[in-house]
Design a protein around this motif. Structure first.
Motif, mmCIF file in Angstrom:
data_model
loop_
_atom_site.group_PDB
_atom_site.id
_atom_site.type_symbol
_atom_site.label_atom_id
_atom_site.label_comp_id
_atom_site.label_asym_id
_atom_site.label_seq_id
_atom_site.Cartn_x
_atom_site.Cartn_y
_atom_site.Cartn_z
ATOM 1 N N ILE A 1 0.828 -1.207 0.000
ATOM 2 C CA ILE A 1 0.000 0.000 0.000
ATOM 3 C C ILE A 1 0.861 1.256 0.000
ATOM 4 C CG2 ILE A 1 -1.594 1.364 1.423
ATOM 5 C CD1 ILE A 1 -3.026 -1.273 2.069
ATOM 6 N N ARG A 2 1.924 1.277 0.796
ATOM 7 C CA ARG A 2 2.817 2.443 0.806
ATOM 8 C C ARG A 2 3.364 2.725 -0.586
ATOM 9 N NH1 ARG A 2 4.733 0.295 5.683
ATOM 10 N NH2 ARG A 2 6.540 -0.608 4.612
ATOM 11 N N LEU A 3 3.818 1.666 -1.250
ATOM 12 C CA LEU A 3 4.362 1.823 -2.594
ATOM 13 C C LEU A 3 3.300 2.331 -3.562
ATOM 14 C CD1 LEU A 3 6.639 1.307 -4.718
ATOM 15 C CD2 LEU A 3 5.647 -0.978 -5.001
ATOM 16 N N SER A 4 2.120 1.752 -3.510
ATOM 17 C CA SER A 4 1.068 2.087 -4.471
ATOM 18 C C SER A 4 0.531 3.492 -4.262
ATOM 19 C CB SER A 4 -0.072 1.061 -4.361
ATOM 20 O OG SER A 4 0.404 -0.242 -4.636
ATOM 21 N N VAL A 5 0.413 3.926 -3.002
ATOM 22 C CA VAL A 5 -0.036 5.285 -2.721
ATOM 23 C C VAL A 5 0.976 6.291 -3.270
ATOM 24 C CG1 VAL A 5 -0.437 6.969 -0.865
ATOM 25 C CG2 VAL A 5 -1.474 4.686 -0.737
ATOM 26 N N GLN A 6 2.260 5.963 -3.164
ATOM 27 C CA GLN A 6 3.298 6.830 -3.733
ATOM 28 C C GLN A 6 3.136 6.957 -5.247
ATOM 29 O OE1 GLN A 6 7.063 5.161 -2.556
ATOM 30 N NE2 GLN A 6 6.767 5.625 -0.383
ATOM 31 N N ASP A 7 2.576 5.923 -5.853
ATOM 32 C CA ASP A 7 2.378 5.928 -7.303
ATOM 33 C C ASP A 7 1.038 6.543 -7.704
ATOM 34 O OD1 ASP A 7 4.826 4.775 -7.781
ATOM 35 O OD2 ASP A 7 4.051 2.714 -7.820
ATOM 36 N N GLY A 8 0.354 7.166 -6.725
ATOM 37 C CA GLY A 8 -0.848 7.921 -7.049
ATOM 38 C C GLY A 8 -2.163 7.197 -6.881
ATOM 39 N N MET A 9 -2.173 6.049 -6.208
ATOM 40 C CA MET A 9 -3.404 5.281 -6.039
ATOM 41 C C MET A 9 -4.084 5.578 -4.710
ATOM 42 S SD MET A 9 -2.130 1.737 -7.762
ATOM 43 C CE MET A 9 -0.423 2.171 -8.002
ATOM 44 N N SER A 10 -5.378 5.338 -4.656
ATOM 45 C CA SER A 10 -6.162 5.584 -3.453
ATOM 46 C C SER A 10 -5.958 4.470 -2.437
ATOM 47 C CB SER A 10 -7.648 5.675 -3.821
ATOM 48 O OG SER A 10 -8.473 5.442 -2.700
ATOM 49 N N GLU A 11 -5.589 4.833 -1.195
ATOM 50 C CA GLU A 11 -5.389 3.817 -0.162
ATOM 51 C C GLU A 11 -6.679 3.060 0.123
ATOM 52 O OE1 GLU A 11 -4.070 3.407 4.541
ATOM 53 O OE2 GLU A 11 -3.521 5.204 3.404
ATOM 54 N N MET A 12 -7.800 3.776 0.188
ATOM 55 C CA MET A 12 -9.071 3.110 0.482
ATOM 56 C C MET A 12 -9.432 2.108 -0.613
ATOM 57 S SD MET A 12 -12.809 4.790 1.222
ATOM 58 C CE MET A 12 -12.133 5.692 2.627
#
Length: 234
Positions: free
Chosen positions: A120-131
């Motif tokens: 999740i940390r990686l994906s949020v950095q790539d602009g994705m929604s955590e929820m």
């Protein structure tokens, strides 16, 4: 068996790196999944009713995980601001780093939680929604935990099932290997074997015992290619 598949299998023994080996495994396509299903089907004939139920659940849950992971991939591909190949490389690196950080950690739930948070940390950095990520990722991680624990329980009661479970488990997850390969590797489920001192090495000792020799993988891949597209339905 077509020529491309035949050539891929013929050259398996010449491969030098795990990546080359994995690429050739991917070339088997649906043949790998069909062969994995046949392994589970054969195993069902040899065990008691309780183990049969666990084997059926094992195969079903893997199918659910693959389907859920496919949905997650679509979400990431649409929401991410990088090419998917770059995102996949980032996932592999993050999980490889996590593998080293988890040395000596033997709690399956802890490994799952750490893997989810790292993803999740990686994906949020790539602009994705955590929820949005958690909505798709939470059930995947729960099912992966169930798969790992089920394998451990089955192998503890029926050590002869070790090879069937590991081989079939990896082959069944090939369609969504971009996430499931590095994720399951945290628990020792890989063609390369576990990293010494890692969480995967602990899982090997706790759940799986002696690991599958590479020669055995070659044999399974050859048989998967020759077996063709036979399907097993319970």
């Amino acid at each position: 068996m077509n020529k491309a598949l035949s050539d891929a299998i013929h050259h398996l023994g010449e491969l030098d790196t795990p990546e080359q080996f994995w690429e050739h495994m991917l070339s088997l396509g649906h043949h790998a999944q069909d062969y994995a299903a046949s392994l589970v089907h054969e195993a069902v004939q040899e065990v008691d009713a309780t183990a049969v139920a666990q084997l059926r659940q094992f195969q079903y849950v893997i199918q659910v995980v693959v389907s859920d992971t496919e949905d997650l991939k679509e979400v990431i591909a649409q929401a991410g601001d990088k090419p998917f190949d770059e995102i996949q490389h980032g996932i592999e690196k993050v999980f490889a780093d996590l593998l080293e950080q988890l040395k000596g950690q033997g709690n399956v739930s802890l490994v799952i939680r750490k893997a989810e948070e790292a993803f999740i940390r990686l994906s949020v950095q790539d602009g994705m929604s955590e929820m949005q990520l958690r909505t798709h990722l939470d059930p995947i991680m729960k099912h992966v935990e169930d798969i790992v624990v089920t394998i451990g329980d089955l192998v503890e009661q029926h050590p002869v099932l070790l090879e069937t479970l590991i081989v079939s488990g990896i082959m069944l997850t090939i369609p969504e290997s971009w996430l499931l390969r590095p994720l399951f590797r945290l628990f020792g489920m890989s063609t390369e074997g576990p990293v010494a001192g890692s969480a995967a090495a602990w899982a090997q000792r706790r759940f799986y015992g002696a690991y599958i020799p590479k020669g055995s993988w070659l044999s399974h891949l050859q048989r998967a290619g020759m077996k063709g597209a036979s399907r097993w339905i319970w």
